[in-house]
Design a protein around this motif. Structure first.
Motif, short mmCIF file in Angstrom:
data_model
loop_
_atom_site.label_atom_id
_atom_site.label_comp_id
_atom_site.label_asym_id
_atom_site.label_seq_id
_atom_site.Cartn_x
_atom_site.Cartn_y
_atom_site.Cartn_z
N LEU A 57 1.23 -0.89 0.22
CA LEU A 57 -0.06 0.45 0.23
C LEU A 57 0.48 1.71 -0.43
CD1 LEU A 57 -2.78 -1.23 2.27
CD2 LEU A 57 -2.79 -0.65 -0.04
N LEU A 58 1.77 0.86 0.85
CA LEU A 58 2.50 2.86 1.19
C LEU A 58 3.78 2.42 -0.55
CD1 LEU A 58 4.44 2.11 4.48
CD2 LEU A 58 2.27 3.86 3.64
N ASN A 59 4.14 1.60 -0.75
CA ASN A 59 4.60 1.55 -2.24
C ASN A 59 3.94 1.87 -3.83
OD1 ASN A 59 6.33 0.56 -4.43
ND2 ASN A 59 4.69 -1.02 -4.79
N GLU A 60 2.16 1.49 -3.14
CA GLU A 60 1.25 2.03 -4.40
C GLU A 60 1.33 4.13 -4.19
OE1 GLU A 60 -2.36 0.24 -3.41
OE2 GLU A 60 -0.70 -1.98 -4.49
N ALA A 61 1.54 3.93 -2.43
CA ALA A 61 1.17 5.35 -2.35
C ALA A 61 3.04 6.12 -2.69
CB ALA A 61 0.98 5.82 -0.78
N VAL A 88 3.00 17.33 -12.02
CA VAL A 88 1.68 16.65 -11.53
C VAL A 88 0.96 17.29 -11.00
CG1 VAL A 88 1.12 15.45 -11.08
CG2 VAL A 88 2.48 14.03 -12.86
N ARG A 89 1.65 18.39 -10.11
CA ARG A 89 0.53 18.86 -8.89
C ARG A 89 0.45 20.60 -9.72
NH1 ARG A 89 3.31 21.96 -3.42
NH2 ARG A 89 1.42 23.25 -2.63
N ALA A 90 1.08 20.56 -10.59
CA ALA A 90 0.14 21.98 -11.34
C ALA A 90 -0.52 22.14 -11.77
CB ALA A 90 1.44 22.62 -11.50
N PRO A 151 -14.00 13.38 -7.21
CA PRO A 151 -13.63 12.57 -6.50
C PRO A 151 -12.22 11.67 -7.09
CG PRO A 151 -14.91 11.44 -7.63
CD PRO A 151 -15.13 12.84 -8.10
N ILE A 152 -12.07 11.95 -8.53
CA ILE A 152 -10.23 11.70 -8.79
C ILE A 152 -9.32 12.59 -8.31
CG2 ILE A 152 -9.14 10.75 -10.88
CD1 ILE A 152 -12.22 10.28 -12.45
N ILE A 153 -9.82 13.54 -9.06
CA ILE A 153 -8.53 14.42 -8.24
C ILE A 153 -8.71 14.44 -7.19
CG2 ILE A 153 -8.17 16.93 -8.25
CD1 ILE A 153 -9.38 17.94 -10.56
N LEU A 154 -9.20 14.45 -6.30
CA LEU A 154 -8.93 14.13 -4.80
C LEU A 154 -8.57 12.93 -4.11
CD1 LEU A 154 -9.33 15.81 -1.83
CD2 LEU A 154 -11.24 14.28 -1.84
N ARG A 155 -8.19 12.00 -4.97
CA ARG A 155 -8.03 10.67 -4.79
C ARG A 155 -6.30 10.85 -4.87
NH1 ARG A 155 -10.82 7.56 -7.51
NH2 ARG A 155 -9.02 7.22 -9.38
N TYR A 156 -5.78 11.43 -6.28
CA TYR A 156 -4.83 11.56 -6.80
C TYR A 156 -3.64 12.28 -5.94
CZ TYR A 156 -5.61 8.97 -11.50
OH TYR A 156 -5.34 7.62 -11.45
N LEU A 161 -0.01 11.93 -4.01
CA LEU A 161 0.69 13.29 -4.49
C LEU A 161 1.64 13.81 -2.68
CD1 LEU A 161 2.38 15.28 -6.76
CD2 LEU A 161 0.04 16.45 -6.39
N TYR A 162 0.36 14.35 -2.53
CA TYR A 162 0.70 15.08 -1.10
C TYR A 162 1.93 13.65 -0.39
CZ TYR A 162 -2.57 18.43 -2.41
OH TYR A 162 -3.81 19.30 -2.80
#
Length: 228
Positions: A57-61, A88-90, A151-156, A161-162
């Motif tokens: 899970l942490l690898n996926e993050a 990507v963040r921008a 929800p997709i933007i929030l998930r990413y 990203l964060y």
């Protein structure tokens, strides 16, 4: 903390991952440090299965790296990684700001006003420090991401990203921040969103992220020089 968690051998992988994520992003587990399955299984008094699932899970993050036949380590983010994250963040946060402006209501200005007043007080107390924000409803960028209602933007942003940006900041936590400048940029973004001006909100957010990257890139250069 771990003593309470270790009382249950049925500790879910998600909960275990949350504990490890907190240890990593707080700096208690250092960048590049090995995360041995056996040692972690002993720490949490669980089998290696939940540990392996948590590390995946942490690898996926993006905050843990798993190498076949070598194991897991806390990810070490270099300059190229940092640049890619900010690019990507921008894009994502500019779109989130535009969507938030399109969805702004009469309460939006007051919400941002209260939040940024808190931040202003904290920055005034530590003018040379970093712009440190609380989690959740006290994080300006997270508030906008949620306001965007995508929800997709929030998930990413929230799940990938964060956390990676937090890992990057842990490594450079002792550098001087640009708190006052960032706060002024936040205020302009908040005004554009509250006014419902999506185009300006997106432009200002993209510029804000670019300024943040410019400051961080300079810090990365200084750190590299100190290590030579």
């Amino acid at each position: 903390m771990s003593t309470i968690l270790m009382k249950s051998r049925g500790l879910a992988a998600e909960r275990l991952a949350d504990v490890l994520r907190e240890d990593i992003l707080s700096g208690r587990i250092a960048s590049g440090e090995r995360l041995g399955e056996v040692a972690l299984a002993e720490r949490f008094e669980v089998s290696r299965g939940p540990v392996r699932a948590a590390l995946n899970l942490l690898n996926e993050a993006g905050i843990v790296t798993i190498v076949p036949n070598s194991g897991a380590r806390v990810r070490e983010l270099g300059r190229a990684d940092a640049r890619a994250l900010y690019e990507v963040r921008a894009a994502l946060e500019a779109e989130a700001a535009m969507l938030a402006a399109a969805r702004a209501g009469p309460e939006t200005a007051a919400l941002f006003g209260d939040l940024l007043d808190q931040h202003a007080g904290e920055i005034a107390a530590h003018p040379e420090g970093a712009y440190l924000q609380g989690a959740g409803d006290r994080d300006f960028h997270m508030v906008i991401a949620r306001m965007a209602d995508n929800p997709i933007i929030l998930r990413y942003l929230a799940r990938e990203l964060y956390p990676q940006l937090s890992l990057l900041r842990v490594k450079h936590r002792n550098v001087t921040g640009r708190g006052a400048k960032a706060l002024n940029e936040h205020k302009r973004i908040a005004t554009a969103i509250a006014d419902g001006d999506a185009e300006v909100a997106g432009l200002l957010m993209r510029r804000h992220i670019r300024n943040s990257w410019t400051a961080l890139e300079a810090q990365l250069s200084e750190t590299a020089k100190e290590m030579e």
